[in-house]
Design a protein around this motif. Structure first.
Motif, mmCIF file in Angstrom:
data_model
loop_
_atom_site.group_PDB
_atom_site.id
_atom_site.type_symbol
_atom_site.label_atom_id
_atom_site.label_comp_id
_atom_site.label_asym_id
_atom_site.label_seq_id
_atom_site.Cartn_x
_atom_site.Cartn_y
_atom_site.Cartn_z
ATOM 1 N N GLN A 3 0.853 -1.224 -0.020
ATOM 2 C CA GLN A 3 -0.193 -0.082 -0.012
ATOM 3 C C GLN A 3 0.792 1.284 -0.018
ATOM 4 O O GLN A 3 0.403 2.262 -0.577
ATOM 5 N N LYS A 4 2.110 1.267 0.668
ATOM 6 C CA LYS A 4 2.954 2.304 0.709
ATOM 7 C C LYS A 4 4.448 1.986 0.217
ATOM 8 O O LYS A 4 4.888 0.863 0.984
ATOM 9 N N ILE A 5 4.758 2.665 -0.762
ATOM 10 C CA ILE A 5 6.198 2.124 -1.181
ATOM 11 C C ILE A 5 7.036 3.466 -0.962
ATOM 12 O O ILE A 5 6.691 4.654 -1.415
ATOM 13 N N LEU A 6 8.170 3.091 -0.403
ATOM 14 C CA LEU A 6 9.197 4.299 -0.050
ATOM 15 C C LEU A 6 10.392 3.909 -1.080
ATOM 16 O O LEU A 6 10.773 2.991 -1.338
ATOM 17 N N LEU A 7 10.422 5.011 -2.211
ATOM 18 C CA LEU A 7 11.680 4.778 -3.069
ATOM 19 C C LEU A 7 12.636 5.815 -2.854
ATOM 20 O O LEU A 7 12.349 6.871 -2.728
ATOM 21 N N ALA A 8 13.808 5.421 -2.522
ATOM 22 C CA ALA A 8 14.871 6.051 -2.227
ATOM 23 C C ALA A 8 15.408 6.370 -3.900
ATOM 24 O O ALA A 8 15.672 5.615 -4.654
ATOM 25 N N PHE A 9 15.446 7.932 -4.224
ATOM 26 C CA PHE A 9 15.346 8.349 -5.630
ATOM 27 C C PHE A 9 16.390 9.196 -5.514
ATOM 28 O O PHE A 9 16.373 10.599 -4.928
ATOM 29 N N ASP A 10 17.403 9.298 -6.510
ATOM 30 C CA ASP A 10 18.453 10.407 -6.796
ATOM 31 C C ASP A 10 18.537 10.723 -8.285
ATOM 32 O O ASP A 10 19.213 11.659 -8.475
#
Length: 160
Positions: A3-10
């Motif tokens: 339901q909740k995705i955390l994407l570490a994005f650079d």
């Protein structure tokens, strides 16, 4: 499922691969994607006359990358938010995942040699030592051809 995705994005090619995989998962599961960028002050600070600071242009560039990632996800039909934090990347990812009650953390895989990984460390590996939820390390396909279109190119095509 998620339901909740955390994407570490650079915004790097590895980060864009992670963005595509998070987008596909979010669309399949109806999940919200929370993009997180981290500026590591220990690597970003300038020291001028005994004062340290993070250049404003770096904040602007990182925020622009986050905004483009959110726009791409929203164009695809995903619900997306973003946040910029300061600190050690692995620690901030774990804290953010806990804060938003993430079901999944997605990170890109930066191909480094053994020596570089030993010297620089690996954010993905560090997260695996104390994950608050499942972790997906997005890896490019074996053929070397990425299924990722750079954000700037995709944006330019949309104007035409």
């Amino acid at each position: 499922m998620y339901q909740k995705i955390l994407l570490a994005f650079d915004g790097s090619p590895d980060g864009r691969e992670a963005l595509v995989q998070a987008e596909n998962l979010a669309l399949a599961c109806g999940a919200t994607v929370h993009l997180l960028a981290i500026i590591d002050p220990s690597e970003s600070m300038l020291i001028v006359e005994a004062m340290s600071f993070i250049p404003d242009n770096q904040r602007f560039v990182v925020q622009t990358v986050l905004d483009e990632g959110v726009k791409r996800l929203r164009r695809a039909g995903c619900t997306a938010t973003s946040e910029l934090k300061y600190g050690k990347p692995a620690e901030q990812i774990i804290l953010s995942a806990t804060d938003i009650s993430a079901d999944l953390i997605v990170v890109g895989h930066r191909d480094q040699g053994t020596l570089a990984r030993w010297l620089n460390g690996s954010v993905g590996e560090s997260i695996l030592h104390q994950p608050p939820c499942s972790v997906l390390v997005a890896v490019k396909s074996e053929q070397g051809a990425s299924n990722v279109t750079p954000i700037q190119q995709r944006k330019a095509r949309g104007k035409g």
